[in-house]
Scaffold this motif. Structure first.
Motif, mmCIF file in Angstrom:
data_model
loop_
_atom_site.group_PDB
_atom_site.id
_atom_site.type_symbol
_atom_site.label_atom_id
_atom_site.label_comp_id
_atom_site.label_asym_id
_atom_site.label_seq_id
_atom_site.Cartn_x
_atom_site.Cartn_y
_atom_site.Cartn_z
ATOM 1 N N ARG A 33 -4.394 1.812 -8.334
ATOM 2 C CA ARG A 33 -5.513 2.095 -7.424
ATOM 3 C C ARG A 33 -5.001 2.579 -6.075
ATOM 4 O O ARG A 33 -5.589 3.489 -5.465
ATOM 5 N N CYS A 34 -3.910 1.989 -5.608
ATOM 6 C CA CYS A 34 -3.337 2.448 -4.331
ATOM 7 C C CYS A 34 -2.805 3.869 -4.453
ATOM 8 O O CYS A 34 -2.929 4.672 -3.532
ATOM 9 N N ALA A 35 -2.199 4.194 -5.607
ATOM 10 C CA ALA A 35 -1.705 5.558 -5.822
ATOM 11 C C ALA A 35 -2.855 6.556 -5.781
ATOM 12 O O ALA A 35 -2.741 7.631 -5.183
ATOM 13 N N ALA A 36 -3.980 6.199 -6.396
ATOM 14 C CA ALA A 36 -5.135 7.098 -6.397
ATOM 15 C C ALA A 36 -5.677 7.299 -4.985
ATOM 16 O O ALA A 36 -6.036 8.422 -4.586
ATOM 17 N N LEU A 37 -5.724 6.224 -4.190
ATOM 18 C CA LEU A 37 -6.226 6.323 -2.816
ATOM 19 C C LEU A 37 -5.252 7.083 -1.923
ATOM 20 O O LEU A 37 -5.647 7.917 -1.105
ATOM 21 N N LEU A 38 -3.974 6.804 -2.067
ATOM 22 C CA LEU A 38 -2.964 7.484 -1.254
ATOM 23 C C LEU A 38 -2.894 8.969 -1.584
ATOM 24 O O LEU A 38 -2.554 9.787 -0.730
ATOM 25 N N ASP A 39 -3.223 9.330 -2.824
ATOM 26 C CA ASP A 39 -3.207 10.745 -3.216
ATOM 27 C C ASP A 39 -4.209 11.546 -2.387
ATOM 28 O O ASP A 39 -3.980 12.710 -2.059
ATOM 29 N N GLU A 40 -5.324 10.906 -2.035
ATOM 30 C CA GLU A 40 -6.327 11.571 -1.197
ATOM 31 C C GLU A 40 -5.824 11.739 0.230
ATOM 32 O O GLU A 40 -6.132 12.730 0.902
ATOM 33 N N GLU A 41 -5.040 10.785 0.718
ATOM 34 C CA GLU A 41 -4.553 10.819 2.093
ATOM 35 C C GLU A 41 -3.287 11.655 2.252
ATOM 36 O O GLU A 41 -3.045 12.220 3.316
ATOM 37 N N ALA A 42 -2.472 11.732 1.187
ATOM 38 C CA ALA A 42 -1.168 12.393 1.303
ATOM 39 C C ALA A 42 -1.291 13.870 1.650
ATOM 40 O O ALA A 42 -0.415 14.433 2.306
ATOM 41 N N GLY A 43 -2.377 14.493 1.217
ATOM 42 C CA GLY A 43 -2.551 15.908 1.546
ATOM 43 C C GLY A 43 -2.814 16.136 3.013
ATOM 44 O O GLY A 43 -2.543 17.226 3.542
ATOM 45 N N ARG A 44 -3.319 15.099 3.707
ATOM 46 C CA ARG A 44 -3.632 15.243 5.135
ATOM 47 C C ARG A 44 -2.551 14.633 6.030
ATOM 48 O O ARG A 44 -2.397 15.034 7.180
ATOM 49 N N ASP A 45 -1.823 13.662 5.512
ATOM 50 C CA ASP A 45 -0.853 12.951 6.346
ATOM 51 C C ASP A 45 0.423 12.716 5.540
ATOM 52 O O ASP A 45 0.428 11.966 4.559
ATOM 53 N N ALA A 46 1.526 13.326 5.980
ATOM 54 C CA ALA A 46 2.786 13.269 5.233
ATOM 55 C C ALA A 46 3.364 11.864 5.165
ATOM 56 O O ALA A 46 4.124 11.550 4.242
ATOM 57 N N GLU A 47 3.012 10.992 6.102
ATOM 58 C CA GLU A 47 3.615 9.655 6.116
ATOM 59 C C GLU A 47 3.220 8.817 4.900
ATOM 60 O O GLU A 47 3.874 7.841 4.549
ATOM 61 N N PHE A 48 2.135 9.201 4.223
ATOM 62 C CA PHE A 48 1.698 8.454 3.042
ATOM 63 C C PHE A 48 2.406 8.910 1.768
ATOM 64 O O PHE A 48 2.290 8.263 0.724
ATOM 65 N N ARG A 49 3.131 10.039 1.812
ATOM 66 C CA ARG A 49 3.673 10.622 0.581
ATOM 67 C C ARG A 49 4.724 9.740 -0.075
ATOM 68 O O ARG A 49 4.775 9.637 -1.303
ATOM 69 N N ASP A 50 5.580 9.119 0.724
ATOM 70 C CA ASP A 50 6.614 8.263 0.132
ATOM 71 C C ASP A 50 5.999 7.054 -0.561
ATOM 72 O O ASP A 50 6.401 6.677 -1.662
ATOM 73 N N GLU A 51 5.008 6.456 0.114
ATOM 74 C CA GLU A 51 4.332 5.309 -0.499
ATOM 75 C C GLU A 51 3.590 5.731 -1.763
ATOM 76 O O GLU A 51 3.582 5.008 -2.765
ATOM 77 N N LEU A 52 2.947 6.893 -1.703
ATOM 78 C CA LEU A 52 2.234 7.410 -2.864
ATOM 79 C C LEU A 52 3.178 7.545 -4.055
ATOM 80 O O LEU A 52 2.888 7.072 -5.159
ATOM 81 N N HIS A 53 4.324 8.187 -3.812
ATOM 82 C CA HIS A 53 5.244 8.433 -4.919
ATOM 83 C C HIS A 53 5.811 7.127 -5.471
ATOM 84 O O HIS A 53 5.969 6.977 -6.691
ATOM 85 N N HIS A 54 6.088 6.166 -4.583
ATOM 86 C CA HIS A 54 6.622 4.878 -5.027
ATOM 87 C C HIS A 54 5.593 4.146 -5.895
ATOM 88 O O HIS A 54 5.922 3.630 -6.980
ATOM 89 N N CYS A 55 4.346 4.096 -5.439
ATOM 90 C CA CYS A 55 3.275 3.466 -6.222
ATOM 91 C C CYS A 55 3.097 4.154 -7.573
ATOM 92 O O CYS A 55 2.952 3.498 -8.613
ATOM 93 N N ARG A 56 3.128 5.464 -7.535
ATOM 94 C CA ARG A 56 2.898 6.237 -8.764
ATOM 95 C C ARG A 56 4.026 6.016 -9.769
ATOM 96 O O ARG A 56 3.790 5.863 -10.966
ATOM 97 N N GLU A 57 5.270 6.019 -9.292
ATOM 98 C CA GLU A 57 6.423 5.806 -10.167
ATOM 99 C C GLU A 57 6.326 4.452 -10.871
ATOM 100 O O GLU A 57 6.517 4.341 -12.082
ATOM 101 N N LEU A 58 6.020 3.417 -10.096
ATOM 102 C CA LEU A 58 5.983 2.069 -10.665
ATOM 103 C C LEU A 58 4.765 1.873 -11.569
ATOM 104 O O LEU A 58 4.843 1.185 -12.593
ATOM 105 N N ALA A 59 3.641 2.486 -11.206
ATOM 106 C CA ALA A 59 2.444 2.405 -12.056
ATOM 107 C C ALA A 59 2.688 3.129 -13.381
ATOM 108 O O ALA A 59 2.268 2.669 -14.445
ATOM 109 N N ALA A 60 3.392 4.255 -13.312
ATOM 110 C CA ALA A 60 3.724 4.986 -14.537
ATOM 111 C C ALA A 60 4.660 4.161 -15.411
ATOM 112 O O ALA A 60 4.499 4.095 -16.642
#
Length: 319
Positions: A33-60
């Motif tokens: 759920r955090c990966a899905a939410l961060l995906d919306e924010e990552a396009g507007r703010d680069a600081e969320f991209r690392d967290e997004l990728h980390h969440c996504r990797e572990l969720a996968a």
């Protein structure tokens, strides 16, 4: 909670797999759920991209199919339609992309199979294979992916000269895509096969016949009903092999073996009424030989039976 979990977690899915990192269902849901939410924010703010990728990797790694799909697209640096993305991994890694997309597809995501078909068509992919791409495309189409159904339909239509039955497959896929609102598929269907339209000559005969007369010749009456429903000519109605013609989604009208002047064509089935009528008529011919050596005879015999069956005043209707 997610950040606390990430602080003590492996850096990526590969590291998590190496140490067999355990992930409880509630933690997996949190990361997904955090990966899905961060995906919306990552396009507007680069600081969320690392967290997004980390969440996504572990969720996968934990088995979340949406995370696996997103991770596969990220490694391939493309979107779900195969278009190259500006932002993403520095160097494309098709091997990892294929692994994650395959896992997502095996969990029932049609989008993953479609994405795999795009990868296997890419000229820069060293293992490019059109046959492999087509296999993944058909998997996606079978699971209801509209773009895949459209592409399967158009591919079959382009190959109709190599395989005469390709037009039947094309109609099948395009009808599936059209049912999902695809205008391009609807336009293609108009070129491939005609929609049923009632036949005036058959309707006129049926209107003039009594119930007793219709019951006296059930096979002939059934053929006239077919002609009325699907716009068949007199020769088509009398000679059609009903069992072979019914393809489920369309009617293949092909009497060239007995009537050389005719052309093979498709008539699309659009409504439940047409399907039910064809099923009812098909049962009459189910155990019969529909050919010239069968019970109904050749074309001359069938035509003679039609003309003598009509009342004398209405013989012109069979002309």
């Amino acid at each position: 909670l997610a950040r606390k979990l990430l602080d003590g977690a492996p850096a990526d899915a590969e590291a998590a797999r190496a140490v067999d990192w355990p992930l409880e269902p509630v933690q997996l849901t949190l990361l997904a759920r955090c990966a899905a939410l961060l995906d919306e924010e990552a396009g507007r703010d680069a600081e969320f991209r690392d967290e997004l990728h980390h969440c996504r990797e572990l969720a996968a790694h934990g088995g979340d199919r949406q995370a696996q799909l997103a991770l596969g697209l990220w490694f391939a640096r493309m979107d779900g339609d195969g278009r190259r993305q500006v932002n993403g991994i520095a160097a494309v890694n098709f091997k990892r992309a294929i692994r994650w997309l395959t896992q997502a597809g095996e969990q029932g995501l049609a989008d993953a199979w479609y994405a795999l078909s795009r990868i296997y068509l890419k000229p820069e992919f060293s293992q490019r294979c059109v046959a492999e791409a087509q296999g993944y495309l058909e998997r996606a189409a079978d699971m209801g992916h509209c773009a895949a159904q459209l592409e399967c339909g158009m591919y079959a239509w382009r190959n109709r000269r190599a395989d005469e039955q390709s037009d039947v497959r094309a109609a099948y896929w395009l009808q599936k895509a059209a049912a999902q609102g695809c205008d391009e598929a609807e336009a293609a269907l108009a070129r491939i096969g005609a929609a049923p339209k009632e036949s005036d000559w058959a309707e006129a005969i049926l209107r003039h016949m009594s119930r007793e007369a219709l019951e006296s010749q059930p096979l002939l009456a059934a053929r006239l009903t077919l002609a009325q429903l699907f716009g068949l000519s007199r020769a088509e109605a009398l000679l059609l092999d009903v069992k072979a013609a019914d393809q489920g989604h369309c009617l293949v009208v092909d009497i060239r073996a007995s009537y050389g002047r005719s052309k093979r064509r498709l008539v699309l089935l659009r409504t439940a009424r047409e399907r039910q009528a064809l099923d009812r008529i098909g049962r009459l011919f189910e155990n019969l030989d529909n050919g010239p050596d069968g019970l109904e005879g050749n074309y001359r015999q069938r035509l003679y039976r039609l003309k003598t069956w009509l009342p004398g005043t209405d013989e012109r209707l069979a002309a």
